[in-house]
Write a protein that holds these residues in place. Sequence first.
Motif, mmCIF file in Angstrom:
data_model
loop_
_atom_site.group_PDB
_atom_site.id
_atom_site.type_symbol
_atom_site.label_atom_id
_atom_site.label_comp_id
_atom_site.label_asym_id
_atom_site.label_seq_id
_atom_site.Cartn_x
_atom_site.Cartn_y
_atom_site.Cartn_z
ATOM 1 N N TYR A 67 40.885 49.829 46.575
ATOM 2 C CA TYR A 67 40.494 51.085 45.938
ATOM 3 C C TYR A 67 41.142 52.251 46.657
ATOM 4 O O TYR A 67 41.104 52.330 47.891
ATOM 5 N N GLY A 68 41.740 53.163 45.872
ATOM 6 C CA GLY A 68 42.308 54.386 46.450
ATOM 7 C C GLY A 68 41.196 55.380 46.713
ATOM 8 O O GLY A 68 40.045 55.157 46.313
ATOM 9 N N GLY A 71 39.158 56.409 43.924
ATOM 10 C CA GLY A 71 38.409 55.340 43.259
ATOM 11 C C GLY A 71 39.286 54.498 42.350
ATOM 12 O O GLY A 71 38.831 53.546 41.738
ATOM 13 N N ARG A 72 40.587 54.883 42.253
ATOM 14 C CA ARG A 72 41.476 54.092 41.392
ATOM 15 C C ARG A 72 41.648 52.688 41.962
ATOM 16 O O ARG A 72 41.762 52.517 43.174
ATOM 17 N N GLU A 73 41.653 51.715 41.046
ATOM 18 C CA GLU A 73 41.674 50.309 41.465
ATOM 19 C C GLU A 73 43.093 49.739 41.339
ATOM 20 O O GLU A 73 43.743 49.928 40.323
ATOM 21 N N SER A 98 40.762 42.057 54.068
ATOM 22 C CA SER A 98 41.915 42.891 53.706
ATOM 23 C C SER A 98 41.746 43.548 52.340
ATOM 24 O O SER A 98 42.483 44.475 52.007
ATOM 25 N N ALA A 99 40.807 43.059 51.537
ATOM 26 C CA ALA A 99 40.647 43.573 50.175
ATOM 27 C C ALA A 99 39.237 43.223 49.704
ATOM 28 O O ALA A 99 38.516 42.481 50.371
ATOM 29 N N THR A 100 38.882 43.776 48.550
ATOM 30 C CA THR A 100 37.593 43.447 47.920
ATOM 31 C C THR A 100 37.833 42.391 46.849
ATOM 32 O O THR A 100 38.854 42.429 46.171
ATOM 33 N N GLY A 193 50.310 49.654 39.124
ATOM 34 C CA GLY A 193 50.295 50.954 39.817
ATOM 35 C C GLY A 193 50.625 52.109 38.881
ATOM 36 O O GLY A 193 51.523 52.908 39.169
ATOM 37 N N ALA A 194 49.950 52.155 37.743
ATOM 38 C CA ALA A 194 50.164 53.262 36.797
ATOM 39 C C ALA A 194 48.796 53.649 36.236
ATOM 40 O O ALA A 194 47.817 52.939 36.451
#
Length: 230
Positions: A67-68, A71-73, A98-100, A193-194
């Motif tokens: 998550y950025g 909140g962007r996933e 390292s991640a969710t 990533g868009a």
Amino acid sequence: MSDREPTPPGLLRSVSILAELDPADATSLERLARRRAFAAGDVIVSESERGDALYVLLEGKVKVVLYGESGREVILSIFKEPGDFFGEMSLLDDEPRSATVLAMEPSKLLVLSRADFRAHLARHPRVAVQVMTELSRRLRRADGVIGDLALLDVLGRLAARLRDLALADGEPTPEGRVLKNRPTQAEIAGMIGASRETVSRALSELARRGDVVATGRRLLVRHRLLRRPD
Ligand code: CMP
């Protein structure tokens, strides 16, 4: 997360990284492993927390996400094949998660404690090699994604991702490959990533060019897109 049940006998021998076991080892590991069920949307592993278990998918579908700040996933990977495993990284390097990892649909998982996983690897070098092989495969895929992010525009990234999805999961037809239950635009956005709006425009452009045909959740990826190098 809901129930906790003992593992049915023989189950471990049928899942990939645990399939090498002889019956005695499988029986002892089966006594240690637990089966847990998660509902759609449940968080199974949280980024930055200490990791204390390995998870093996028995049934369902999960996504690995970052998550950025806004909140962007970003979706790093989706696991949906029985035997897919995750949570190994913090058990191997003793760093936080390292991640969710979240359940995308009701999912059943085997849970192995850190100590049992490490003891299992030490006793079964072939399983350790299988884990390394899978880590190489994931790194290769991540290298591909980094290359795509640096070298391709959104249209190119969308085309590359749809090609990968169609080649992996699409049903062959005379016109191309059909994804019967394609990811949503928001999920595709997280994969390349868009923003969702940009993905929507890029999908329309691919449709206009005749590379894809979308009908509800069904997406035909035409041969011309499957063949084309980016
Ligand atoms: P761990 O770091 O313990 O917890 C999060 C898990 O997500 C990690 O272990 C891996 O199992 C999985 N994971 C992290 N990054 C990736 C990736 N790029 N591709 C596939 N799986 C990943």
